[in-house]
Design an enzyme around this catalytic site. Structure first.
Site, short mmCIF file in Angstrom:
data_model
loop_
_atom_site.label_atom_id
_atom_site.label_comp_id
_atom_site.label_asym_id
_atom_site.label_seq_id
_atom_site.Cartn_x
_atom_site.Cartn_y
_atom_site.Cartn_z
N LYS A 193 0.84 -1.21 0.00
CA LYS A 193 0.00 0.00 0.00
C LYS A 193 0.87 1.25 0.00
CE LYS A 193 -0.12 -0.18 5.06
NZ LYS A 193 -0.90 -0.60 6.24
N ARG A 220 -10.03 0.02 15.26
CA ARG A 220 -9.92 0.73 13.98
C ARG A 220 -10.92 0.05 13.05
NH1 ARG A 220 -4.05 1.33 11.11
NH2 ARG A 220 -4.78 -0.54 10.04
N HIS A 238 -5.97 -7.24 13.26
CA HIS A 238 -4.75 -6.44 13.20
C HIS A 238 -4.36 -6.03 14.62
CE1 HIS A 238 -1.79 -4.14 11.06
NE2 HIS A 238 -2.33 -2.96 11.23
N ARG A 251 1.24 -10.80 7.26
CA ARG A 251 1.09 -9.60 6.42
C ARG A 251 2.18 -8.58 6.72
NH1 ARG A 251 -3.95 -9.57 8.99
NH2 ARG A 251 -3.37 -7.54 9.81
N TYR A 293 15.63 29.99 6.31
CA TYR A 293 14.50 30.79 6.77
C TYR A 293 14.44 30.89 8.29
CZ TYR A 293 12.38 30.43 2.08
OH TYR A 293 12.10 30.50 0.76
N CYS A 328 13.71 23.71 3.73
CA CYS A 328 12.86 24.50 2.84
C CYS A 328 12.09 23.55 1.90
CB CYS A 328 13.71 25.46 2.03
SG CYS A 328 14.82 26.45 3.05
N MET A 329 11.30 24.10 1.02
CA MET A 329 10.52 23.25 0.13
C MET A 329 11.41 22.41 -0.79
SD MET A 329 7.48 24.28 -2.53
CE MET A 329 6.37 24.88 -1.28
N ASP A 330 12.52 23.00 -1.22
CA ASP A 330 13.35 22.36 -2.24
C ASP A 330 14.76 22.04 -1.79
OD1 ASP A 330 11.20 23.20 -4.07
OD2 ASP A 330 12.06 25.19 -3.70
C1 LIG Z 1 -0.14 -1.60 6.88
C2 LIG Z 1 -0.75 -2.86 7.36
C3 LIG Z 1 0.02 -4.02 7.52
C4 LIG Z 1 1.54 -4.03 7.46
O1 LIG Z 1 2.01 -3.47 8.68
P1 LIG Z 1 3.58 -3.41 8.99
O2 LIG Z 1 3.63 -2.92 10.38
O3 LIG Z 1 4.16 -2.46 8.01
O4 LIG Z 1 4.09 -4.78 8.82
C5 LIG Z 1 -0.63 -5.21 7.80
N1 LIG Z 1 -1.97 -5.24 7.93
C6 LIG Z 1 -2.74 -4.12 7.84
C7 LIG Z 1 -4.21 -4.23 8.02
C8 LIG Z 1 -2.16 -2.90 7.56
O5 LIG Z 1 -2.92 -1.80 7.47
#
Ligand SMILES: *Cc1c(COP(=O)(O)O)cnc(C)c1O
Length: 382
Positions: free
Chosen positions: A33, A131, A163, A219, A262, A309-311
């Site tokens: 992701k 969540r 999770h 995951r 800045y 800065c931005m750049d």
């Molecule tokens: C982002 C995410 C992961 C991976 O998490 P890490 O801590 O980067 O291994 C796994 N499951 C879900 C639902 C996530 O949102």
């Protein structure tokens, strides 16, 4: 000659995934992701599959459809689905969809009916993160509805999942508690005849520290990019895949007491050489790294002098012989003295995840090293 670049070591991603695969009997879902945590979603996905991952995980439906359009055929799960999305496109593309409420399940069923084929669904139980996912109180109703939809051939429950909240703090009391709630949720589902092939809860931290949480699928996200979510030294076999670097664009001698960048948030302590580095917050360098971010230049780690800065930003190099064109490394694998993304995170009070992800989609060219994420000829043929 390049001015600034993000280099991605795809073989490192492949090898990190292979390391994670070797540490588990479960299958591995590589999480790609957010543009592969800034590494590039498609190359990262290909490299991860080359390393032995059998699944891909993404947050949004768009990310999943992008992977499919690029020709990636592995199983994949998209889990962050707001209302009103074209879920039928996901069903047609064989993207597995998350359902963590009756409303989400209804949307998935409607999408499946629209394209007249069963959706592949993973039911999410909120075991304590608060969540996504169903609360334990709502879980029996969700499972019952899913069992009915499965009997009606509107969907196949491919997974049950959850999770962790605190798996990056090994030994945290919530980890065992969440595992217990998960086990109960699986037992409840079984009573309704829902016994999916894939049960999954482990992110990177749990993949690395809690083999008892691996179930059928893990995951990992951040670990596939070679970064550790855990306190302490990075686990063996993980190599950071991203390097951010730029060539010094200008140097100058200035006197003691000179205000820099800045707001003059930095003043030189003595006569010194300043070096201008052409990367800024428009490229992913956090502005919070003002007066703090560590940068390797001319054989030493220096800290950003004054505001980012931005750049661009400035380094105070003392009397060291820094020249225009010299390479300043913000972070990399850490082998040659350069800081890592984890060092950056510690210096500015964030997590290494955020450091690398900020560089996704930036204007800085991303250059890929290694062979692991290169598309096959079939994939590139449109
Ligand atoms: C982002 C995410 C992961 C991976 O998490 P890490 O801590 O980067 O291994 C796994 N499951 C879900 C639902 C996530 O949102």
């Amino acid at each position: 000659m390049w001015q600034a670049e993000i280099r991605i070591d795809l073989d490192a991603i492949r090898d990190n995934v292979a390391t994670l695969c070797a540490g588990t009997s479960a299958e591995v879902m590589a999480v790609v992701k957010a543009d592969g945590y800034g590494h590039g979603m498609l190359p990262a996905a290909r490299a991860a599959l080359a390393g032995g991952a059998t699944w891909l995980g993404v947050a949004t439906l768009d990310e999943a459809l992008t992977l499919r359009r690029a020709g990636l055929t592995s199983p994949m799960l998209a889990w962050l689905l707001g209302p009103g999305l074209p879920l039928h496109e996901g069903v047609e593309a064989e993207v597995d969809l998350n359902a963590g409420s009756l409303a989400q399940l209804d949307e998935v069923v409607a999408a499946a009916r629209r394209v007249r084929r069963p959706a592949r669904v993973h039911l999410k139980l909120d075991t304590g993160l608060s969540r996504g996912g169903s609360t334990p109180a709502e879980w029996p109703a969700l499972v019952e509805a899913a069992a009915k939809a499965q009997a009606d051939q509107d969907l196949e429950v491919v997974g049950i999942w959850s999770h962790f909240a605190c798996s990056d703090a090994p030994g945290h009391e919530t980890i065992d508690r969440q595992l217990a709630v998960f086990a109960e949720g699986l037992a409840t589902a079984e009573r309704y005849g829902v016994e999916p092939r894939y049960r999954h809860i482990a992110n990177s931290a749990a993949t690395l520290t809690r083999p008892d949480s691996h179930y059928d699928l893990v995951r990992p996200g951040v670990a596939i990019y070679g970064l550790s979510p855990l306190p302490g030294p990075p686990p063996a076999g993980l190599r950071p895949a991203m390097t951010a670097r730029a060539r010094v664009a200008l140097t100058k001698r200035v006197p003691a007491g000179q205000g820099v960048s800045y707001g003059h948030a930095y003043h030189t302590a003595r006569e010194t050489t300043l070096a201008l580095v052409p990367l800024g917050y428009g490229d992913g360098v956090p502005r919070h790294a003002s007066n703090a971010g560590p940068v390797w230049l001319g054989g030493a780690v220096r800290h950003i002098a004054g505001r980012v800065c931005m750049d661009q930003f400035v380094l105070d190099c003392g009397d060291d012989p820094i020249a225009v064109g010299d390479v300043a490394v913000l972070f990399g694998a850490g082998d040659d003295g350069e800081p890592t993304a984890t060092d950056w995170a510690e210096a500015i009070g964030t997590i290494n995840y955020e450091i690398v992800t900020r560089f996704g989609g930036s204007r800085v060219p991303r250059i890929y090293d290694g062979s692991a994420g290169v598309p096959s000829p079939e994939e590139t043929a449109e």
